[in-house]
Write an enzyme that holds these catalytic residues in place. Structure first.
Site, PDB file in Angstrom:
ATOM      1  N   TYR A 253       0.956  -1.046  -0.049  1.00 43.63           N
ATOM      2  CA  TYR A 253      -0.182  -0.217   0.275  1.00 43.63           C
ATOM      3  C   TYR A 253       0.913   1.476  -0.387  1.00 43.63           C
ATOM      4  CZ  TYR A 253      -3.845   3.017   1.651  1.00 43.63           C
ATOM      5  OH  TYR A 253      -4.913   4.158   1.779  1.00 43.63           O
ATOM      6  N   GLU A 255       3.951   1.329  -0.166  1.00 42.77           N
ATOM      7  CA  GLU A 255       5.318   2.700  -2.029  1.00 42.77           C
ATOM      8  C   GLU A 255       4.613   2.080  -3.126  1.00 42.77           C
ATOM      9  OE1 GLU A 255       7.803   2.969  -1.745  1.00 42.77           O
ATOM     10  OE2 GLU A 255       8.985   2.194  -0.539  1.00 42.77           O
ATOM     11  N   GLY A 256       3.011   0.696  -2.951  1.00 45.29           N
ATOM     12  CA  GLY A 256       2.062   1.790  -3.910  1.00 45.29           C
ATOM     13  C   GLY A 256       1.422   2.686  -4.416  1.00 45.29           C
ATOM     14  N   LYS A 257       1.441   3.413  -3.092  1.00 45.51           N
ATOM     15  CA  LYS A 257       0.977   4.649  -3.444  1.00 45.51           C
ATOM     16  C   LYS A 257       1.938   5.614  -3.527  1.00 45.51           C
ATOM     17  CE  LYS A 257      -3.461   4.563  -2.181  1.00 45.51           C
ATOM     18  NZ  LYS A 257      -4.074   4.853  -3.390  1.00 45.51           N
ATOM     19  N   VAL A 296     -11.194   3.508  14.510  1.00 46.09           N
ATOM     20  CA  VAL A 296     -12.176   3.939  14.423  1.00 46.09           C
ATOM     21  C   VAL A 296     -13.790   3.601  14.759  1.00 46.09           C
ATOM     22  CG1 VAL A 296     -14.160   6.281  14.208  1.00 46.09           C
ATOM     23  CG2 VAL A 296     -11.787   6.223  14.357  1.00 46.09           C
ATOM     24  N   ASN A 298     -12.688   0.052  14.369  1.00 46.79           N
ATOM     25  CA  ASN A 298     -12.884  -0.958  15.736  1.00 46.79           C
ATOM     26  C   ASN A 298     -13.757  -0.549  16.877  1.00 46.79           C
ATOM     27  OD1 ASN A 298     -11.297  -3.011  13.796  1.00 46.79           O
ATOM     28  ND2 ASN A 298     -10.130  -2.113  15.144  1.00 46.79           N
ATOM     29  N   PRO A 380       3.167   3.310  12.166  1.00 47.59           N
ATOM     30  CA  PRO A 380       3.597   4.251  12.467  1.00 47.59           C
ATOM     31  C   PRO A 380       3.316   4.872  13.842  1.00 47.59           C
ATOM     32  CG  PRO A 380       2.298   4.426  10.449  1.00 47.59           C
ATOM     33  CD  PRO A 380       1.998   3.060  11.303  1.00 47.59           C
TER      34      PRO A 380
END
Length: 434
Positions: A253, A255-257, A296, A298, A380
């Site tokens: 996700y 590196e894809g973006k 959120v 969850n 993160p």
């Protein structure tokens, strides 16, 4: 005698032949004959006088009022004149144009807009806004994370079209604008098939940029704050290059973006495609997937089901949460503006996971318990947007605070959670009686 008659007959027909071959009259002689020149000059004078009297420039110098763009005019609350000027836009009428002003009384020409991933959480709210302003909207979705329920209220609307299609495969459409949202955005979904995720980000973006190039459409890419990875800079500004693990479980996700942004800028520089790039930070609101693994959703689902709120790690990780209507406002302003970006679109209000859990407790169930679990890989530690650029160039900033938007999300989740339970109970009851 015969020769004489023939000669005389030739003489009688000669004047008639001469009359059929008259010399053409010269234009100047024609104009002078019978005072035609005077009539022409009088006509020119009358026409000149008429244009002088009735031309728009000779009318009242009062300025013509204009409609402001509903994207910015209806919800603009900024106090400074600079923000007010930057936030007021004018309704557009042409393909890819954003500067055309439409006077009062004239109807805005609707654009043909395609929204990939338009049946998803953010996409469906964007579709609502585009339909409301009079655009013709085509939703392209493969329903991996999207749902027809999110756009069902538009079925039967002649300005709405839904196509089941995967953007990894090319598609041919005639459109003015492309909002490219297609990609699973939650860890649960994009880790389910990481190869498919990065193909969606790379091949899917390549296909939609190719479409934008062919038809001359403006292209908006919804990138993500994940391009910053686990940031070493706080808060994150658009010029920060990030700290991303290229071989981690989230890299499909992240590196894809990042590659999608590269493709967008290369098409912009090399093929003159009008592109816009938005880096979206954590967003919440109605129509989120109930079990998508995002914090959120969850917490809200667990609190409604009377389950413990699961906090990963020590709970000191920070996130910034924006309500979905604020995000849609930012996306539309970015698309209609003249700046490429990238732009951070998020709420700079920062919450730790424990603080968020307490807000959910206050909103749903004060007696809800909190349960700690080991942290996930590459999670993160801090995430907070610097939105100075969006404020200055787009006149945008979030308006909905967490304690205002969360009850709206809870209401939607409550209807779906308990509605699903009732449906399951009815199915179980009917099957047991058979």
């Amino acid at each position: 005698m015969a020769s004489e008659m023939t000669y005389r007959r030739h003489e009688t027909q000669q004047p008639e032949a001469q009359s059929l071959h008259r010399k053409p009259i010269k234009p100047i002689r024609y104009m002078l004959r019978e005072q035609r020149l005077i009539f022409v000059l009088v006509g020119i004078a009358i026409a000149t006088l008429g244009f002088t009297l009735f031309s728009p420039s000779s009318s009242s110098p009062k300025p013509i009022p204009y409609y402001s763009d509903p994207i910015s005019g209806s919800e603009m609350r900024s106090s400074s004149l600079a923000q007010r000027k930057s936030s007021i836009g004018y309704i557009t009428g042409g393909i890819g144009s954003v500067g055309g002003k439409i006077p009062l009384g004239l109807k805005r020409k609707g654009l043909r807009v395609v929204v990939t991933g338009g049946a998803g959480f953010v996409g469906s709210h964007l579709v609502d806004r585009l339909i409301a302003r009079g655009d013709n909207v085509i939703v392209v979705d493969n329903f991996f994370t999207g749902s027809k329920d999110n756009v069902m209220h538009h079925f039967g609307n002649p300005n709405f079209e839904l196509i089941r299609h995967d953007v990894v495969e090319p598609i041919l459409l005639e459109v003015d604008q492309i909002y490219h949202l297609a990609c699973p955005a939650s860890p649960v979904h994009y880790k389910f098939n990481p190869v498919k995720t990065i193909k969606t980000n790379v091949v899917g973006t390549l296909n939609m940029l190719g479409l934008a190039k062919r038809v001359g459409a403006r292209f908006l890419l919804t990138s993500t704050s994940e391009v910053y990875g686990d940031p070493l800079q706080h808060p994150q500004v658009e010029t920060y290059w990030g700290n991303v693990n290229p071989i981690g479980v989230r890299s499909c996700y992240d590196e894809g973006k990042r590659t999608a942004e590269t493709l967008a800028m290369d098409y912009h520089r090399g093929a003159n495609v009008e592109v816009r790039i938005a880096r979206i930070f954590n967003t919440y609101g109605p129509r989120m997937c109930i079990d998508d693994g995002r914090v959120v959703s969850n917490f809200v689902a667990q609190a409604l089901r009377k389950e413990p709120l699961t906090v990963y790690g020590d709970g000191k990780q920070t996130r910034s949460f924006q309500f979905v209507s604020d995000l849609v406002e930012g996306l539309m302003r970015l698309m209609e503006g003249e700046h490429v970006g990238p732009f951070n679109l998020g709420n700079p209000g920062e919450f730790t996971m424990l603080e968020l859990a307490k807000v959910v407790q206050e909103t749903i169930d004060p007696n809800a318990k909190i349960e700690f679990r080991p942290n996930t890989e590459d999670d993160p530690h801090k995430r907070k947007p610097d939105i100075t650029k969006a404020k200055e160039l787009l006149g945008w900033e979030p308006k909905v605070a967490l304690r205002q938007g969360l009850p709206l999300m809870v209401k939607d989740f409550r209807q779906r959670v308990f509605g699903d339970q009732k449906q399951q109970e009815k199915t179980t009851t009917s099957s047991s009686t058979e």
